[in-house]
Structures are given as C-alpha cells and as structure tokens.
Design a protein around this motif. Structure first.
Motif, short mmCIF file in Angstrom:
data_model
loop_
_atom_site.label_atom_id
_atom_site.label_comp_id
_atom_site.label_asym_id
_atom_site.label_seq_id
_atom_site.Cartn_x
_atom_site.Cartn_y
_atom_site.Cartn_z
N ALA A 180 0.84 -1.20 0.00
CA ALA A 180 0.00 0.00 0.00
C ALA A 180 0.87 1.25 0.00
O ALA A 180 0.58 2.23 -0.69
CB ALA A 180 -0.93 -0.01 1.21
N ALA A 181 1.94 1.22 0.78
CA ALA A 181 2.87 2.36 0.82
C ALA A 181 3.53 2.55 -0.54
O ALA A 181 3.72 3.69 -1.00
CB ALA A 181 3.93 2.13 1.90
N ALA A 182 3.86 1.45 -1.20
CA ALA A 182 4.48 1.53 -2.53
C ALA A 182 3.54 2.20 -3.52
O ALA A 182 3.96 3.03 -4.33
CB ALA A 182 4.87 0.14 -3.01
N ARG B 166 7.21 2.52 7.38
CA ARG B 166 7.92 2.36 8.65
C ARG B 166 8.54 0.96 8.76
O ARG B 166 8.36 0.24 9.74
CB ARG B 166 6.99 2.62 9.85
N ALA B 167 9.24 0.60 7.70
CA ALA B 167 9.89 -0.71 7.64
C ALA B 167 11.36 -0.50 7.27
O ALA B 167 11.73 0.53 6.69
CB ALA B 167 9.21 -1.59 6.59
N GLY B 168 12.19 -1.48 7.61
CA GLY B 168 13.60 -1.39 7.28
C GLY B 168 13.84 -1.64 5.80
O GLY B 168 13.15 -2.47 5.19
N GLU C 178 2.32 9.44 -6.04
CA GLU C 178 2.80 10.79 -5.73
C GLU C 178 4.06 11.16 -6.51
O GLU C 178 4.21 12.31 -6.96
CB GLU C 178 3.10 10.89 -4.24
N GLU C 179 4.98 10.21 -6.66
CA GLU C 179 6.29 10.53 -7.21
C GLU C 179 6.51 10.03 -8.64
O GLU C 179 7.45 10.48 -9.30
CB GLU C 179 7.39 9.94 -6.31
N ILE D 246 13.11 2.80 -3.14
CA ILE D 246 12.83 1.83 -2.08
C ILE D 246 12.89 2.53 -0.72
O ILE D 246 12.11 2.22 0.18
CB ILE D 246 13.84 0.67 -2.13
N ASP D 247 13.80 3.49 -0.58
CA ASP D 247 13.92 4.24 0.68
C ASP D 247 12.61 4.94 1.02
O ASP D 247 12.18 4.96 2.18
CB ASP D 247 15.03 5.29 0.58
N MET D 248 11.99 5.55 0.02
CA MET D 248 10.73 6.26 0.24
C MET D 248 9.65 5.30 0.73
O MET D 248 8.88 5.61 1.64
CB MET D 248 10.26 6.92 -1.05
#
Length: 205
Positions: free
Chosen positions: A24-26, A48-50, A32-33, A40-42
């Motif tokens: 979902a975050a991806a 909130r994962a490593g 947005e971007e 991957i950092d974004m």
C-alpha cells in the motif's frame, strides 16, 4: 557428533505479515512521485519498515511495483455485490460512490506514475491491465449483459468496446487532460456516451 551429523542451521523465516502495508505504501509513493522518482527508501519510510526487509522480499523496485499493482486486483475481488436497480443507468450511477470515485482517481494516478516505463515493460503493462482496467471493464460487461437480458440495451451492442469506455476515458482524463475524476464527469460519460452506445435513449432520469 560427527561433522555430517551436525544440525542444519536454518535461516530466519521471512515474515510476510507486513506485506499489505508495504505494498500500500508503494502504491502511495508511486502515485505521488511516479516510477522514476520513486525509491525503495521512500517506500520503507512510508511503511515504517527497514530497507533490508524490503530488499529481501523485493530485490528490485520493478518487482515491488509489479507486486503492489497486482495486489489491487485481489482487493477488487473482495468488494460488495454489484447494484441491481432495474436499469443500466441506475446500476452505473449506483456504482458512483465516494469511495469508488476516490479509488478510480487513485488508480488513474498510479497509471500516470507508471506512464514513463510502460513502453519498456510489457510485463508491467499486463499487470496494469489486469489490476486496473480489467476489473472495471468486467463490472461494465456484467451490467451491460444484464441490461441486454431484460430487453433494455440493444442485443447487438458492442459489449466489449462499451465496457472499456469508462476505464479508458478515466485514464485519458488523468494522464492527458490532468483533470480529476469526479461524479459530474462520470455521469456525463454514462448519459452522453455509454447509454447511447448501448442503444438506450433518455435513461431513467
């Protein structure tokens, strides 16, 4: 204990419980971007994962994006039954709920985010078609066939083409015109294009 009798040291089992949040975050970052600006950092920060967790599961950004888009197809399959108002217009209008409009807008933004890589990635194009375009087209086919069965729409109307009108126009509106998908746009599409194409004049008001 001999060397051959030594216990096998197993690696740590992967925890997939957070996959839905990460995917979902991806999708959020992609919308947005865009694909080129997404990292991957974004995604790791948004979820909130490593970063290591993401790279173990998805070695590349492309693999993460393919999985994220594909999960949209699975989400669609859990949605509530289709409306049955007795008319095609009524059914199509009933599909225009706030959540459905927001979902259509988000999917169009995701398609816009992927526009730069679609020509270079046939696999991604296929995933998008199955996850974003096909679910809505299948809903439209079902509603159109139901309308034909009750003698409302023309029996010889081109179901396949008409079913693709709304997802195609939604993508065009977002990608080319840079305009939002709202209720007014969807109703005008129903009354001005879809119903006439199905041979239905005047709708049900």
């Amino acid at each position: 204990m001999t060397q051959t009798d030594a216990p096998v040291k197993l690696g740590r089992r992967r925890d997939h419980s957070r996959d839905p949040e990460i995917l979902a975050a991806a999708l959020d970052v992609l919308a947005e971007e865009g694909y080129e600006g997404m990292t991957i950092d974004m995604v790791a920060s948004r979820a909130r994962a490593g970063k290591a967790t993401l790279y173990r599961r998805w070695p590349s950004k492309a693999e993460l994006v393919i999985d994220a888009v594909a999960c949209m197809k699975r989400d669609h399959l859990t949605q509530s039954p289709l409306p049955d108002t007795g008319t095609l217009r009524g059914d199509l209008i009933a599909m225009i709920k706030p959540h459905a409009v927001e979902d259509a807008e988000r999917k169009a933004q995701i398609m816009a985010g992927l526009a730069s890589v679609l020509s270079r990635s046939p696999e991604l194009s296929g995933v998008i078609e199955q996850a974003i375009v096909e679910p809505r087209a299948e809903v439209n086919r079902t509603l159109l066939r139901r309308s034909i069965a009750r003698g409302e729409a023309r029996a010889d109307c081109d179901v396949e083409t008409i079913a693709l009108i709304s997802p195609s126009m939604a993508a065009y509106r977002t990608l080319i015109l840079r305009k939002p998908i709202d209720r007014e746009f969807l109703v005008s599409l129903i009354d001005g294009v879809i119903l006439p194409a199905a041979g239905i004049v005047g709708g049900d008001g």
